[in-house]
Design a protein around this motif. Structure first.
Motif, short mmCIF file in Angstrom:
data_model
loop_
_atom_site.label_atom_id
_atom_site.label_comp_id
_atom_site.label_asym_id
_atom_site.label_seq_id
_atom_site.Cartn_x
_atom_site.Cartn_y
_atom_site.Cartn_z
N LEU A 198 -1.51 -9.93 -5.56
CA LEU A 198 -2.85 -10.66 -3.90
C LEU A 198 -1.81 -9.24 -3.08
O LEU A 198 -0.54 -9.23 -2.82
CB LEU A 198 -2.27 -11.92 -4.39
CG LEU A 198 -3.34 -11.74 -2.61
CD1 LEU A 198 -4.79 -12.15 -3.13
CD2 LEU A 198 -2.71 -13.43 -2.48
N TYR A 199 -2.62 -8.24 -3.22
CA TYR A 199 -3.54 -7.50 -2.03
C TYR A 199 -3.97 -7.00 -1.11
O TYR A 199 -5.11 -7.19 -1.25
CB TYR A 199 -3.40 -6.10 -2.70
CG TYR A 199 -3.61 -4.85 -2.46
CD1 TYR A 199 -2.05 -3.89 -2.04
CD2 TYR A 199 -5.00 -4.25 -2.19
CE1 TYR A 199 -2.72 -2.59 -1.15
CE2 TYR A 199 -4.56 -3.09 -1.57
CZ TYR A 199 -3.55 -2.61 -1.07
OH TYR A 199 -3.58 -0.82 -0.35
N PHE A 200 -3.90 -6.54 -0.46
CA PHE A 200 -4.41 -6.24 0.86
C PHE A 200 -4.20 -4.89 1.85
O PHE A 200 -2.28 -4.32 1.86
CB PHE A 200 -4.56 -7.82 1.92
CG PHE A 200 -3.41 -7.98 2.94
CD1 PHE A 200 -3.18 -7.23 3.88
CD2 PHE A 200 -2.36 -8.89 2.60
CE1 PHE A 200 -2.40 -7.95 4.87
CE2 PHE A 200 -1.52 -9.72 3.02
CZ PHE A 200 -1.59 -8.63 4.66
N GLN A 201 -4.88 -4.81 3.41
CA GLN A 201 -4.44 -3.31 4.06
C GLN A 201 -5.25 -3.86 5.03
O GLN A 201 -6.87 -4.24 5.23
CB GLN A 201 -5.47 -2.27 2.82
CG GLN A 201 -5.24 -1.01 3.43
CD GLN A 201 -5.62 0.08 3.16
OE1 GLN A 201 -5.25 0.17 1.33
NE2 GLN A 201 -6.16 1.42 3.20
N LYS A 202 -3.92 -3.23 6.08
CA LYS A 202 -4.77 -3.45 7.17
C LYS A 202 -4.57 -2.16 8.31
O LYS A 202 -3.21 -1.88 8.23
CB LYS A 202 -4.52 -4.68 8.04
CG LYS A 202 -5.22 -5.27 9.31
CD LYS A 202 -4.72 -6.26 9.76
CE LYS A 202 -5.35 -6.66 11.29
NZ LYS A 202 -6.76 -6.66 11.36
N LYS A 203 -5.21 -1.69 8.96
CA LYS A 203 -4.42 -0.81 10.40
C LYS A 203 -4.59 -1.53 11.49
O LYS A 203 -5.40 -2.44 11.91
CB LYS A 203 -5.92 -0.14 10.23
CG LYS A 203 -5.65 1.18 10.99
CD LYS A 203 -6.61 2.59 11.11
CE LYS A 203 -6.14 3.41 12.05
NZ LYS A 203 -5.42 4.54 10.92
N VAL A 204 -3.22 -1.34 11.82
CA VAL A 204 -3.11 -2.55 12.70
C VAL A 204 -4.02 -1.84 13.65
O VAL A 204 -3.48 -0.60 14.43
CB VAL A 204 -1.36 -2.51 13.26
CG1 VAL A 204 -1.20 -3.65 11.91
CG2 VAL A 204 -0.58 -1.09 13.40
N SER A 205 -4.30 -2.85 14.97
CA SER A 205 -4.86 -2.48 16.75
C SER A 205 -4.03 -2.71 17.20
O SER A 205 -3.63 -1.99 18.70
CB SER A 205 -6.23 -2.72 16.88
OG SER A 205 -5.62 -4.91 16.62
N SER A 206 -2.46 -3.22 17.02
CA SER A 206 -1.99 -3.62 18.39
C SER A 206 -0.28 -3.37 17.45
O SER A 206 0.36 -3.05 16.53
CB SER A 206 -1.85 -4.81 19.35
OG SER A 206 -1.52 -5.60 18.47
N SER A 207 0.63 -3.14 18.97
CA SER A 207 2.01 -2.98 18.88
C SER A 207 2.69 -4.51 17.89
O SER A 207 4.04 -4.12 17.80
CB SER A 207 2.84 -2.43 19.25
OG SER A 207 2.96 -3.18 21.01
N GLY A 208 1.51 -5.63 17.83
CA GLY A 208 2.10 -7.47 18.26
C GLY A 208 2.71 -7.01 16.05
O GLY A 208 2.29 -6.87 15.55
N PRO A 209 3.22 -8.73 15.72
CA PRO A 209 3.46 -8.71 14.26
C PRO A 209 2.35 -8.97 14.13
O PRO A 209 1.29 -9.75 13.94
CB PRO A 209 4.75 -10.36 14.72
CG PRO A 209 4.33 -10.51 15.82
CD PRO A 209 3.56 -9.20 16.83
N LEU A 210 2.60 -8.46 12.55
CA LEU A 210 1.19 -9.04 11.67
C LEU A 210 1.83 -9.93 11.07
O LEU A 210 2.95 -10.09 10.44
CB LEU A 210 1.85 -7.79 10.42
CG LEU A 210 0.02 -7.94 9.75
CD1 LEU A 210 -0.90 -7.62 10.58
CD2 LEU A 210 0.18 -6.98 8.53
N ARG A 211 1.27 -11.51 10.68
CA ARG A 211 1.77 -12.74 9.73
C ARG A 211 1.23 -13.09 8.38
O ARG A 211 -0.42 -12.30 8.46
CB ARG A 211 1.93 -13.74 10.36
CG ARG A 211 2.92 -13.66 11.78
CD ARG A 211 3.00 -15.33 12.95
NE ARG A 211 3.56 -14.87 14.01
CZ ARG A 211 3.80 -13.96 14.99
NH1 ARG A 211 2.43 -13.52 15.37
NH2 ARG A 211 4.39 -13.76 15.70
N PHE A 212 1.21 -13.95 7.44
CA PHE A 212 0.91 -14.39 6.31
C PHE A 212 1.08 -15.35 6.01
O PHE A 212 2.47 -14.99 5.57
CB PHE A 212 0.14 -12.69 5.64
CG PHE A 212 1.31 -11.90 5.01
CD1 PHE A 212 1.67 -12.35 3.85
CD2 PHE A 212 2.21 -10.80 5.75
CE1 PHE A 212 2.72 -11.64 3.43
CE2 PHE A 212 2.92 -9.68 4.89
CZ PHE A 212 3.27 -10.33 3.64
#
Length: 328
Positions: A89-103
């Motif tokens: 399972l793959y996803f890609q994201k360009k982060v807009s802030s310096s906060g954490p990324l959760r999944f």
């Protein structure tokens, strides 16, 4: 350090079948549970491109898996890598802030106890030539020559009795390696390292077994996933667990869990040919290339999310992983 039994004792033990029925009820046991695989990716730089690959547990003859609705920060795509058939399972994201990324990816799973030696002889088909070639070949950290063969020189192998020989290999690994995670270096499944160190975790035990088996013409594969405690309920899972399988045309695939046998000597007979229902498989094999292709070299094994930020692997210390289970 363990001492090696005499050749005669090894041969006698090897000829004794692992009788799982003495330790198990007439019907193989099963277990139904929910499993959640979660991660928090910390301190991401603003504007970075994050790529995430997660292994997806397969449905097979040993487990039935239903994927529940995941919580992802971007649309996910399910693919299958071609070498071993692992689901990704793959996803890609360009982060807009310096906060954490959760999944988080949740699954509903029914797992069955494996009792491979109870299957009748002659009912299994031989491996396809391509699969046989795959599971007889060395891996980057699993050589088939040199030091592993020196360890086998101490055993008079019963090559005309493949099942008995596999039991000799099982015993030889257990005699050589002790389960110990108190010192660094374990967990890479590096056969040359474990030959010298004589300690390690499940990855090290089963890499050595696979090296032994393949060197003697027995196809063998590496399988990895997560363990569950024997007591039903709910809670956290500390990390992965792995085991190995070898193939005989007369029996099909037969599992071994040598690290668990080393930790629980009273279960040593059981763990040759049997697996408890207290686990779930996520992937098979070593030296894995993902889909889409990752920027890093092939993965040693694939059980945790693989995360790259701007084309480079993200440090493990900047990823909080959380694995939980809930029996149903």
């Amino acid at each position: 350090m363990k001492t090696t039994s005499s050749l005669l004792l090894l041969a006698l033990i090897a000829m004794q079948p692992a009788n799982a029925a003495e330790k198990a009820p007439a019907t193989p046991r099963s277990r139904q549970f929910r499993l959640d695989i979660g991660a928090t990716v910390k301190t991401l730089p603003r504007g970075a491109t994050v790529r995430v690959w997660m292994p997806v547990p397969p449905s097979n003859q040993n487990q039935t898996v239903k994927a529940l609705t995941p919580s992802l920060p971007a649309r996910g795509k399910l693919s299958e890598e071609p070498k071993y058939g692992n689901q990704v399972l793959y996803f890609q994201k360009k982060v807009s802030s310096s906060g954490p990324l959760r999944f988080n990816t949740p699954y509903q799973i029914e797992r069955h106890e494996v009792r491979a030696l109870e299957q009748k002889k002659g009912q299994q088909q031989a491996l396809a030539p391509s699969k046989k070639e795959l599971y007889l070949a060395p891996n980057q950290k699993v050589p088939l020559t040199g030091q592993p063969l020196k360890l086998l020189a101490q055993v008079e192998l019963m090559k005309n009795q493949p099942l008995a020989m596999a039991r000799q290999l099982y015993n030889r690994v257990d005699a050589h390696v002790r389960y110990d995670k108190s010192q660094p270096g374990y967990g890479n499944g590096d056969v040359l390292w474990v030959c010298n160190s004589q300690f390690g975790n499940c990855t090290d035990f089963h890499s050595l077994f696979i090296s032994f088996a393949r060197s003697q013409g027995l196809p063998a594969r590496f399988e990895i996933g997560f363990p569950l405690p024997g007591k039903r309920g709910s809670g956290k899972i500390g990390g992965y667990h792995c085991w190995a399988w070898f193939h005989l045309d007369s029996h099909g695939w037969i599992p071994v869990d040598i690290s668990e046998a080393d930790k629980h000597p009273e279960m040593k007979e059981y763990y040759f040919g049997n697996l408890t229902e207290n686990r779930v498989t996520f992937s098979t094999g070593r030296d894995i290339n993902l889909v889409p292709r990752q920027a890093s070299p092939p993965l040693n094994y694939f059980v945790y999310p693989h995360i790259e930020v701007d084309g480079k692997p993200w440090p493990r210390e900047k990823i909080d992983l959380k694995f939980t289970f809930q029996d149903q």
